[in-house]
Design an enzyme around this catalytic site. Structure first.
Site, PDB file in Angstrom:
ATOM      1  N   GLU A  17       0.867  -1.524   0.158  1.00  0.00           N
ATOM      2  CA  GLU A  17      -0.182  -0.316   0.170  1.00  0.00           C
ATOM      3  C   GLU A  17       1.398   0.686  -0.341  1.00  0.00           C
ATOM      4  O   GLU A  17       1.846   1.223   0.659  1.00  0.00           O
ATOM      5  CB  GLU A  17      -0.743   0.152   1.554  1.00  0.00           C
ATOM      6  CG  GLU A  17      -1.533   1.313   1.247  1.00  0.00           C
ATOM      7  CD  GLU A  17      -2.612   1.348   2.241  1.00  0.00           C
ATOM      8  OE1 GLU A  17      -4.066   0.417   2.084  1.00  0.00           O
ATOM      9  OE2 GLU A  17      -2.717   1.754   3.674  1.00  0.00           O
ATOM     10  N   ALA A 124     -20.500   1.699   4.215  1.00  0.00           N
ATOM     11  CA  ALA A 124     -19.713   1.457   3.082  1.00  0.00           C
ATOM     12  C   ALA A 124     -20.660   0.131   1.854  1.00  0.00           C
ATOM     13  O   ALA A 124     -20.380   0.024   0.196  1.00  0.00           O
ATOM     14  CB  ALA A 124     -18.091   0.154   3.140  1.00  0.00           C
ATOM     15  N   HIS A 148     -14.733  -4.176  14.863  1.00  0.00           N
ATOM     16  CA  HIS A 148     -14.565  -2.583  14.375  1.00  0.00           C
ATOM     17  C   HIS A 148     -14.581  -1.990  15.054  1.00  0.00           C
ATOM     18  O   HIS A 148     -15.641  -2.409  16.661  1.00  0.00           O
ATOM     19  CB  HIS A 148     -15.822  -3.065  13.482  1.00  0.00           C
ATOM     20  CG  HIS A 148     -15.281  -1.576  12.324  1.00  0.00           C
ATOM     21  ND1 HIS A 148     -16.194  -0.013  13.169  1.00  0.00           N
ATOM     22  CD2 HIS A 148     -15.589  -1.177  11.616  1.00  0.00           C
ATOM     23  CE1 HIS A 148     -16.193   0.551  13.225  1.00  0.00           C
ATOM     24  NE2 HIS A 148     -15.235   0.144  11.541  1.00  0.00           N
ATOM     25  N   LYS A 164     -22.107  -6.979   4.410  1.00  0.00           N
ATOM     26  CA  LYS A 164     -20.916  -5.934   3.311  1.00  0.00           C
ATOM     27  C   LYS A 164     -20.885  -7.291   2.637  1.00  0.00           C
ATOM     28  O   LYS A 164     -21.232  -6.610   0.778  1.00  0.00           O
ATOM     29  CB  LYS A 164     -20.147  -5.501   3.746  1.00  0.00           C
ATOM     30  CG  LYS A 164     -19.293  -4.393   3.408  1.00  0.00           C
ATOM     31  CD  LYS A 164     -18.337  -3.740   4.638  1.00  0.00           C
ATOM     32  CE  LYS A 164     -17.256  -4.174   4.804  1.00  0.00           C
ATOM     33  NZ  LYS A 164     -16.520  -3.231   5.722  1.00  0.00           N
ATOM     34  N   GLN A 211       5.106   5.571  15.880  1.00  0.00           N
ATOM     35  CA  GLN A 211       3.794   5.062  15.135  1.00  0.00           C
ATOM     36  C   GLN A 211       2.599   4.314  15.828  1.00  0.00           C
ATOM     37  O   GLN A 211       1.605   4.444  15.589  1.00  0.00           O
ATOM     38  CB  GLN A 211       3.822   3.550  13.460  1.00  0.00           C
ATOM     39  CG  GLN A 211       4.964   4.961  12.394  1.00  0.00           C
ATOM     40  CD  GLN A 211       5.453   3.427  11.849  1.00  0.00           C
ATOM     41  OE1 GLN A 211       6.664   3.102  12.049  1.00  0.00           O
ATOM     42  NE2 GLN A 211       4.893   2.979  10.677  1.00  0.00           N
TER      43      GLN A 211
END
Length: 290
Positions: A17, A124, A148, A164, A211
């Site tokens: 990514e 979504a 989630h 979904k 991070q």
């Protein structure tokens, strides 16, 4: 090429990514990052959508650079703060640029977002329906191995994920996780609920101690004791932390592959050297299983 066809081969895949720059003037730097990363022959490369306030046009530009490097691009698309007209214009742009793969995401909800106001999208699943109506795209979605953050519990979370997927997803990519047992449990629950699309395991190499707080917030993940000890020992030494983070991520991937997880997505944070080190650490393993 469509990602669902790449995943059908049942071979080991590793993908990367990247994210767009905040300023158009720095796009050349991002393209240089892509030029380095395509050398390691990822199965595909995803590009995030409008990250850190950037415009969606950057995403298409970067997707084009990925394709020109001979790698299949996957374009993220978020919907929570977009109108139908805006989403449709982005889909038309992607189609014009021959981008076949989209990761359909709600996106981060703005702090001042008024849920009671009139909006075209919130979930979504609504975006998935719009994408399907606008062309023959291969559509992926996100999932959370450790639930989630807005779900009440794991049962509710898996039920929502099933809904979904049934809207028309071709594959799922997980948020980052640092404990493979969490992923294995999640994979088992998905199988029980007949979520039968491929699940790509998302891995983030933590190369900087700063991070970790943001990463945990975004993915709702927990840190195993092993990783906490690494942070305690090497967190103040940037070079040592970077090396330890890459090794930890590589060991995670090896363990996943040994347990039948063929598809890995690496959140590279636009660091070609990190991608290179991981791919070198996996070279013989990937060749053996391909």
């Amino acid at each position: 090429m469509k990602i669902k066809d790449i995943l059908k081969n049942n071979k080991v895949t590793v993908s990367f990514e990247v994210f767009p720059p905040k300023e158009w003037a720095k796009l050349v730097d991002t393209k240089a990052v892509i030029a380095e990363m395509v050398k390691y022959k990822p199965a595909f490369m995803s590009v995030t959508y409008g990250a850190s306030g950037t415009a969606s046009g950057y995403t298409s530009e970067i997707a084009n650079a990925i394709a020109q490097g001979g790698v299949t691009p996957l374009s993220h698309l978020t919907c929570v703060n977009s109108t139908k007209e805006k989403v449709d214009s982005v889909l038309d742009e992607l189609k014009a640029n021959r981008v076949e793969n989209i990761l359909a995401l709600r996106g981060d909800v703005p702090q001042d977002y008024d849920r009671g106001a009139s909006h075209d999208f919130y979930h979504a699943s609504e975006l998935i329906g719009e994408i399907k109506s606008r062309g023959d795209f291969c559509i992926g979605g996100a999932c959370y191995p450790e639930c989630h953050p807005e779900s009440k519990n794991r049962v509710e979370d898996i039920a929502r994920l099933k809904d979904k997927v049934d809207c028309g997803l071709d594959f799922l990519t997980t948020q980052m996780f640092f404990d493979n047992e969490k992923f294995f449990d999640f994979r088992e629950m998905c199988a029980i609920k007949e979520i039968n699309v491929p699940i790509i395991a998302g891995i983030m190499p933590i190369t900087n101690a700063k991070q970790i707080k943001r990463s945990v917030e975004l993915s709702n993940c927990t840190l195993p004791k092993k990783f906490e000890r690494i942070m305690e020992r090497f967190g103040e030494n940037p070079d040592a932390m970077k090396q330890a983070g890459v090794i930890y991520a590589t060991e995670q991937i090896i363990d996943l592959m040994a347990n039948g997880v063929n598809n890995i997505h690496i959140y590279t944070m636009n660091k070609p050297d990190v991608a290179e080190q991981i791919m070198k650490g996996l070279s013989a393993i990937i060749n053996e299983q391909s």
